[in-house]
Design a protein around this motif. Structure first.
Motif, PDB file in Angstrom:
ATOM      1  N   THR A 124       0.838  -1.198   0.000  1.00 21.67           N
ATOM      2  CA  THR A 124       0.000   0.000   0.000  1.00 21.67           C
ATOM      3  C   THR A 124       0.872   1.247   0.000  1.00 21.67           C
ATOM      4  O   THR A 124       1.728   1.421   0.872  1.00 21.67           O
ATOM      5  N   ILE A 125       0.642   2.086  -0.995  1.00 25.06           N
ATOM      6  CA  ILE A 125       1.396   3.329  -1.146  1.00 25.06           C
ATOM      7  C   ILE A 125       0.445   4.509  -0.980  1.00 25.06           C
ATOM      8  O   ILE A 125      -0.625   4.558  -1.583  1.00 25.06           O
ATOM      9  N   ARG A 126       0.850   5.458  -0.159  1.00 25.42           N
ATOM     10  CA  ARG A 126       0.062   6.670   0.082  1.00 25.42           C
ATOM     11  C   ARG A 126       0.493   7.747  -0.908  1.00 25.42           C
ATOM     12  O   ARG A 126       1.694   7.973  -1.097  1.00 25.42           O
ATOM     13  N   TYR A 127      -0.500   8.406  -1.537  1.00 24.90           N
ATOM     14  CA  TYR A 127      -0.147   9.434  -2.503  1.00 24.90           C
ATOM     15  C   TYR A 127      -1.108  10.615  -2.393  1.00 24.90           C
ATOM     16  O   TYR A 127      -2.187  10.532  -1.803  1.00 24.90           O
ATOM     17  N   TRP A 128      -0.687  11.730  -3.014  1.00 17.90           N
ATOM     18  CA  TRP A 128      -1.451  12.977  -3.011  1.00 17.90           C
ATOM     19  C   TRP A 128      -1.474  13.542  -4.418  1.00 17.90           C
ATOM     20  O   TRP A 128      -0.490  13.440  -5.167  1.00 17.90           O
ATOM     21  N   VAL A 129      -2.579  14.157  -4.786  1.00 21.57           N
ATOM     22  CA  VAL A 129      -2.697  14.795  -6.096  1.00 21.57           C
ATOM     23  C   VAL A 129      -3.599  16.014  -5.961  1.00 21.57           C
ATOM     24  O   VAL A 129      -4.579  15.997  -5.204  1.00 21.57           O
ATOM     25  N   ALA A 130      -3.245  17.098  -6.657  1.00 16.63           N
ATOM     26  CA  ALA A 130      -4.036  18.334  -6.596  1.00 16.63           C
ATOM     27  C   ALA A 130      -3.766  19.162  -7.834  1.00 16.63           C
ATOM     28  O   ALA A 130      -2.734  19.009  -8.501  1.00 16.63           O
ATOM     29  N   GLY A 131      -4.687  20.052  -8.148  1.00 16.90           N
ATOM     30  CA  GLY A 131      -4.503  20.989  -9.234  1.00 16.90           C
ATOM     31  C   GLY A 131      -4.837  20.406 -10.592  1.00 16.90           C
ATOM     32  O   GLY A 131      -5.424  19.327 -10.718  1.00 16.90           O
ATOM     33  N   GLN A 132      -4.448  21.140 -11.621  1.00 15.75           N
ATOM     34  CA  GLN A 132      -4.660  20.710 -12.994  1.00 15.75           C
ATOM     35  C   GLN A 132      -3.622  21.384 -13.875  1.00 15.75           C
ATOM     36  O   GLN A 132      -2.999  22.361 -13.488  1.00 15.75           O
ATOM     37  N   GLY A 133      -3.470  20.851 -15.073  1.00 18.62           N
ATOM     38  CA  GLY A 133      -2.478  21.404 -15.990  1.00 18.62           C
ATOM     39  C   GLY A 133      -1.380  20.392 -16.267  1.00 18.62           C
ATOM     40  O   GLY A 133      -1.586  19.172 -16.190  1.00 18.62           O
ATOM     41  N   GLU A 134      -0.191  20.892 -16.594  1.00 18.70           N
ATOM     42  CA  GLU A 134       0.933  20.002 -16.868  1.00 18.70           C
ATOM     43  C   GLU A 134       1.302  19.219 -15.608  1.00 18.70           C
ATOM     44  O   GLU A 134       1.351  19.791 -14.514  1.00 18.70           O
ATOM     45  N   GLN A 164       0.310  24.029  -2.316  1.00 24.12           N
ATOM     46  CA  GLN A 164      -0.851  24.784  -2.788  1.00 24.12           C
ATOM     47  C   GLN A 164      -0.465  25.791  -3.872  1.00 24.12           C
ATOM     48  O   GLN A 164      -1.203  25.975  -4.845  1.00 24.12           O
ATOM     49  N   ALA A 165       0.700  26.399  -3.739  1.00 27.41           N
ATOM     50  CA  ALA A 165       1.138  27.349  -4.761  1.00 27.41           C
ATOM     51  C   ALA A 165       1.393  26.645  -6.089  1.00 27.41           C
ATOM     52  O   ALA A 165       1.017  27.149  -7.157  1.00 27.41           O
ATOM     53  N   LEU A 166       2.003  25.474  -6.044  1.00 24.86           N
ATOM     54  CA  LEU A 166       2.262  24.719  -7.273  1.00 24.86           C
ATOM     55  C   LEU A 166       0.959  24.179  -7.872  1.00 24.86           C
ATOM     56  O   LEU A 166       0.800  24.126  -9.099  1.00 24.86           O
ATOM     57  N   ALA A 167       0.019  23.779  -7.003  1.00 24.58           N
ATOM     58  CA  ALA A 167      -1.244  23.227  -7.485  1.00 24.58           C
ATOM     59  C   ALA A 167      -2.111  24.282  -8.171  1.00 24.58           C
ATOM     60  O   ALA A 167      -3.047  23.936  -8.896  1.00 24.58           O
ATOM     61  N   GLN A 168      -1.820  25.553  -7.961  1.00 22.05           N
ATOM     62  CA  GLN A 168      -2.548  26.607  -8.681  1.00 22.05           C
ATOM     63  C   GLN A 168      -2.122  26.688 -10.141  1.00 22.05           C
ATOM     64  O   GLN A 168      -2.825  27.292 -10.958  1.00 22.05           O
ATOM     65  N   ARG A 169      -0.989  26.061 -10.471  1.00 20.57           N
ATOM     66  CA  ARG A 169      -0.460  26.145 -11.839  1.00 20.57           C
ATOM     67  C   ARG A 169      -0.386  24.786 -12.532  1.00 20.57           C
ATOM     68  O   ARG A 169      -0.457  24.731 -13.762  1.00 20.57           O
ATOM     69  N   TYR A 170      -0.184  23.722 -11.749  1.00 26.08           N
ATOM     70  CA  TYR A 170       0.114  22.423 -12.345  1.00 26.08           C
ATOM     71  C   TYR A 170      -0.722  21.317 -11.695  1.00 26.08           C
ATOM     72  O   TYR A 170      -1.321  21.524 -10.623  1.00 26.08           O
ATOM     73  N   LEU A 171      -0.738  20.153 -12.332  1.00 27.20           N
ATOM     74  CA  LEU A 171      -1.271  18.947 -11.717  1.00 27.20           C
ATOM     75  C   LEU A 171      -0.140  18.357 -10.879  1.00 27.20           C
ATOM     76  O   LEU A 171       0.822  17.795 -11.409  1.00 27.20           O
ATOM     77  N   VAL A 172      -0.222  18.526  -9.578  1.00 30.40           N
ATOM     78  CA  VAL A 172       0.878  18.181  -8.682  1.00 30.40           C
ATOM     79  C   VAL A 172       0.632  16.792  -8.089  1.00 30.40           C
ATOM     80  O   VAL A 172      -0.466  16.506  -7.588  1.00 30.40           O
ATOM     81  N   ILE A 173       1.655  15.948  -8.144  1.00 31.72           N
ATOM     82  CA  ILE A 173       1.544  14.544  -7.742  1.00 31.72           C
ATOM     83  C   ILE A 173       2.724  14.205  -6.842  1.00 31.72           C
ATOM     84  O   ILE A 173       3.865  14.566  -7.136  1.00 31.72           O
ATOM     85  N   ALA A 174       2.452  13.511  -5.750  1.00 33.49           N
ATOM     86  CA  ALA A 174       3.533  13.062  -4.862  1.00 33.49           C
ATOM     87  C   ALA A 174       3.080  11.807  -4.133  1.00 33.49           C
ATOM     88  O   ALA A 174       1.887  11.607  -3.908  1.00 33.49           O
ATOM     89  N   CYS A 175       4.043  10.974  -3.765  1.00 32.38           N
ATOM     90  CA  CYS A 175       3.730   9.814  -2.929  1.00 32.38           C
ATOM     91  C   CYS A 175       4.810   9.644  -1.879  1.00 32.38           C
ATOM     92  O   CYS A 175       5.924  10.167  -2.010  1.00 32.38           O
ATOM     93  N   ASP A 176       4.470   8.943  -0.811  1.00 32.72           N
ATOM     94  CA  ASP A 176       5.468   8.439   0.123  1.00 32.72           C
ATOM     95  C   ASP A 176       6.009   7.150  -0.489  1.00 32.72           C
ATOM     96  O   ASP A 176       5.261   6.178  -0.673  1.00 32.72           O
ATOM     97  N   MET A 177       7.270   7.149  -0.845  1.00 29.85           N
ATOM     98  CA  MET A 177       7.816   5.973  -1.500  1.00 29.85           C
ATOM     99  C   MET A 177       7.805   4.760  -0.575  1.00 29.85           C
ATOM    100  O   MET A 177       7.617   4.882   0.644  1.00 29.85           O
ATOM    101  N   LEU A 178       7.980   3.590  -1.148  1.00 34.13           N
ATOM    102  CA  LEU A 178       7.982   2.360  -0.365  1.00 34.13           C
ATOM    103  C   LEU A 178       9.044   2.447   0.719  1.00 34.13           C
ATOM    104  O   LEU A 178      10.214   2.736   0.446  1.00 34.13           O
ATOM    105  N   GLY A 179       8.620   2.225   1.977  1.00 35.47           N
ATOM    106  CA  GLY A 179       9.537   2.318   3.100  1.00 35.47           C
ATOM    107  C   GLY A 179       9.556   3.673   3.777  1.00 35.47           C
ATOM    108  O   GLY A 179      10.294   3.865   4.740  1.00 35.47           O
TER     109      GLY A 179
END
Length: 300
Positions: A24-34, A54-69
């Motif tokens: 199980t991997i936890r991830y986050w996504v917000a915004g839209q665009g590139e 939040q500042a980046l999500a106003q311009r882009y589709l921002v994606i991040a996860c907690d990597m395995l471990g």
């Protein structure tokens, strides 16, 4: 653009889960665009990006996860942790989100190595990277200066060191690698420790640290990819970081053609936490000028 902090409790509530090879991997996504992929460092987690999120999500589709471990993702004890697998994880997350555009990457520390592998895959036709920005990380093993605790974790007694690693040890370690005026508060240290310690995290620190010898083995592959010049790259670096500070920027300038680098004065190993306004300014400036060569060093 204003910077808004996201408390860890609120950050955790915004996360989602997906399956990666039964983990199980936890991830986050917000915004839209590139699409903009944020890749965190060792030993923390994607909450490292919360000032910029939040500042980046106003311009882009921002994606991040907690990597395995790491962080709130699974931390299996009976697992051999590998940077190549973490690159696989990032690609699987993008597939899960149906991202089919070229991806911009902003990475830090351990995440820099994952980004380097993604860059190498770009030139092999296995990934499409639009740009890459590296924050303080061991891009060149010969210039990386690991902290004492990292050296101890790499030793035969590393498993004992990891299990004995606690919140006080984290505080001592961070006091050595952050800038003298930008060290985390006691509350922030509690939050970092919460992310490291959950899911019995200290028991695998000696396994995660295997990334250091992995970097040495993969050095030529990664440096050659960075030297090709087809993908716009920038390095934004906290100058006084004892691990990967100004000396890493100097080596970057020696090895990378038309090196685009930014030095942040009096900032240590975590510039996105210590100087988020400056990092945001220099990142957005990079995005605005992508495609134009830059050889100067900026100071701020």
């Amino acid at each position: 653009m204003p910077i808004a902090e996201i408390p860890l409790r609120a950050w955790r509530k915004r996360g989602q889960d997906f399956d990666f090879h039964g983990r199980t991997i936890r991830y986050w996504v917000a915004g839209q665009g590139e699409p903009l992929l944020l890749i965190h460092g060792f030993p923390t987690a994607s909450w490292d990006w919360h000032y910029l999120w939040q500042a980046l999500a106003q311009r882009y589709l921002v994606i991040a996860c907690d990597m395995l471990g790491f962080g709130d993702s699974d931390k299996p004890l009976d697992h051999g942790y590998c940077l190549l697998e973490q690159a696989d994880l990032q690609q699987t997350l993008l597939d899960h989100l149906c991202v089919d555009q070229p991806v911009h990457v902003l990475a830090h520390d351990y995440g820099d190595s994952v980004a380097q592998e993604l860059l190498a895959r770009h030139y092999e036709g296995r990934f499409r990277m639009a740009s890459g920005v590296f924050l303080n990380g061991g891009l060149f093993p010969e210039t990386h200066r690991p902290a004492l605790v990292q050296k101890l974790l790499l030793s035969p007694l590393g498993w004992m060191i990891g299990r004995a690693f606690g919140r006080n040890a984290l505080s001592k370690s961070f006091s050595q690698i952050f800038g003298p005026s930008t060290r985390p508060s006691e509350s922030a240290l509690d939050d970092y420790w919460s992310l490291i310690s959950c899911n019995d995290g200290p028991r695998i620190l000696h396994k995660l640290i295997a990334y250091i010898p992995q970097r040495r083995r993969l050095r030529e592959r990664w440096v050659q990819a960075m030297q090709r010049g087809g993908v716009p790259l920038r390095m934004i670096d906290g100058e006084i970081d004892p691990i990967s500070g100004a000396h890493m920027v100097e080596r970057y300038q020696q090895l990378i053609p038309n090196a685009d680098t930014v030095l942040l004065a009096n900032i240590g190993h975590y510039p996105q936490v210590e100087a988020p306004v400056q990092v945001l300014k220099h990142y957005l400036a990079f995005r605005d000028r992508i495609g134009r060569p830059a050889s100067q060093v900026a100071y701020s």
